[in-house]
Write a protein that holds these residues in place. Structure first.
Motif: not given
Length: 345
Positions: A212-223, A329-333
């Motif tokens: 639902e959100e525009d944050c796929v690149e950030d989610l990729a950094d979490i994995v 942490s940066a991706a989460n923020e």
């Protein structure tokens, strides 16, 4: 223990939603404010079109089957010993009626255990779930081999507790009939936890944000760790590593106790993987999940940590640990900032 509902015991279908399920709903389109967003080592592949995860059973593959196989082996050893004792060693009178009765009971018990054993062995290596961000559909490879295709917005997600002495929490997705009340099908997301339900919200936000959100690149950094099961079978070493995965060096205290158990489970897990077939998506699902050739997001097992043993034993070099921690942490923020801007603080 693991949450095996849906594998060893069937989901309860053709019933009304319970009050507990309504109260525990995870709603689409609603920000659940959590401190961290976690993927729970469940992502097989992530790109801008779809994300595929393993099932909730994948984490515990080998645990139950190794115990069941050990029971069967124990029974066979006892019967072999008794047979040799009666035929070779013993000079005493033998009640053959009693021997036959014991043999029948033993055979029935082995047959029942073999049925349970086949819940993991000679099946599928795992039962994947695909979340298609582009067309907002969810594809579920069910235990019975059928493919469930359902719109993301039509699934009623809720917290669910397994039955048993050591219950675990998970997230079930219910498919409801036209009356919006009757559960006609159920699948589970790839999370199963004991104790606090807090982790459920963290995993739910990972899935929801992807869809639902525009944050796929950030989610990729979490994995960080992806199971290497895409179009192939998991190897023995990774299976053992996945079972041993630690979050802290403090867990080394329990290693002398856990290592023999995990080694036993790893053998059952390897047999399960080698005797099972790789799940194959039908062509219509593959066509719906075509990825752009220049897609910048491409997360898979190829991105796993280079020093995997050090990672799973929580023994990475300090610079490797800090680099990953800063990135996640940066991706989460960044994700929380985007969500706060969209939904308001």
């Amino acid at each position: 223990m693991m949450n095996y509902t849906g594998l060893y015991t069937p989901y309860k279908l053709n019933r009304s939603l319970t009050e507990k399920e309504r109260n525990g709903q995870f709603s689409q389109g609603k920000w659940r404010r959590v401190k961290f967003i976690m993927d729970e080592y469940s992502v097989v592949r992530m790109n801008s079109t779809y994300m595929e995860t393993v099932c909730k059973y994948y984490l515990g593959v080998g645990i139950s089957s190794s115990l069941i196989a050990s029971l069967i082996l124990g029974i066979l050893i006892v019967f072999t010993y008794e047979g040799l004792y009666i035929s070779v060693i013993s000079d005493e009178y033998v009640s053959w009626g009693g021997v036959c009765f014991s043999a029948v009971i033993g055979i029935v018990f082995i047959m029942l255990l073999s049925i349970l054993l086949r819940k993991e062995w000679f099946r599928k290596t795992h039962y994947p779930i695909r979340f298609n961000r582009r067309n907002q559909m969810v594809y579920v490879y069910q235990v019975n081999g059928q493919i469930l295709t359902v719109p993301w917005s039509k699934v009623f997600f809720t917290s669910a507790m397994s039955r048993g002495a050591m219950s675990e929490w998970g997230i079930d997705g219910h498919i409801l009939s036209d009356d919006g009340e009757t559960v006609i099908n159920t699948f589970s997301l790839a999370v199963s936890v004991m104790g606090s339900k807090k982790l459920l919200g963290e995993y739910w936000e990972f899935i929801r944000c992807y869809m639902e959100e525009d944050c796929v690149e950030d989610l990729a950094d979490i994995v960080t760790l992806c199971p290497p099961v895409e179009n192939r079978k998991e190897g023995y070493i990774f299976g053992l590593q996945y079972l041993l995965k630690m979050d802290s060096r403090l867990e080394w205290i329990f290693l002398p106790i856990m290592l023999p158990l995990e080694l036993l489970a790893s053998m059952g897990r390897y047999i399960a993987m080698q005797t099972s077939k790789i799940p194959q998506w039908p062509q219509e699902v593959l066509d719906a999940c075509l990825v752009d050739p220049d897609d910048p997001i491409n997360v898979s097992a190829a991105n796993n940590p280079e020093h995997l043993w050090r990672y799973v034993l929580a023994n990475e070099k300090r610079e490797e640990y800090e680099s990953r921690y800063i990135r996640q942490s940066a991706a989460n923020e960044r994700i929380k900032a985007k969500l706060a801007e969209r939904y308001g603080k």
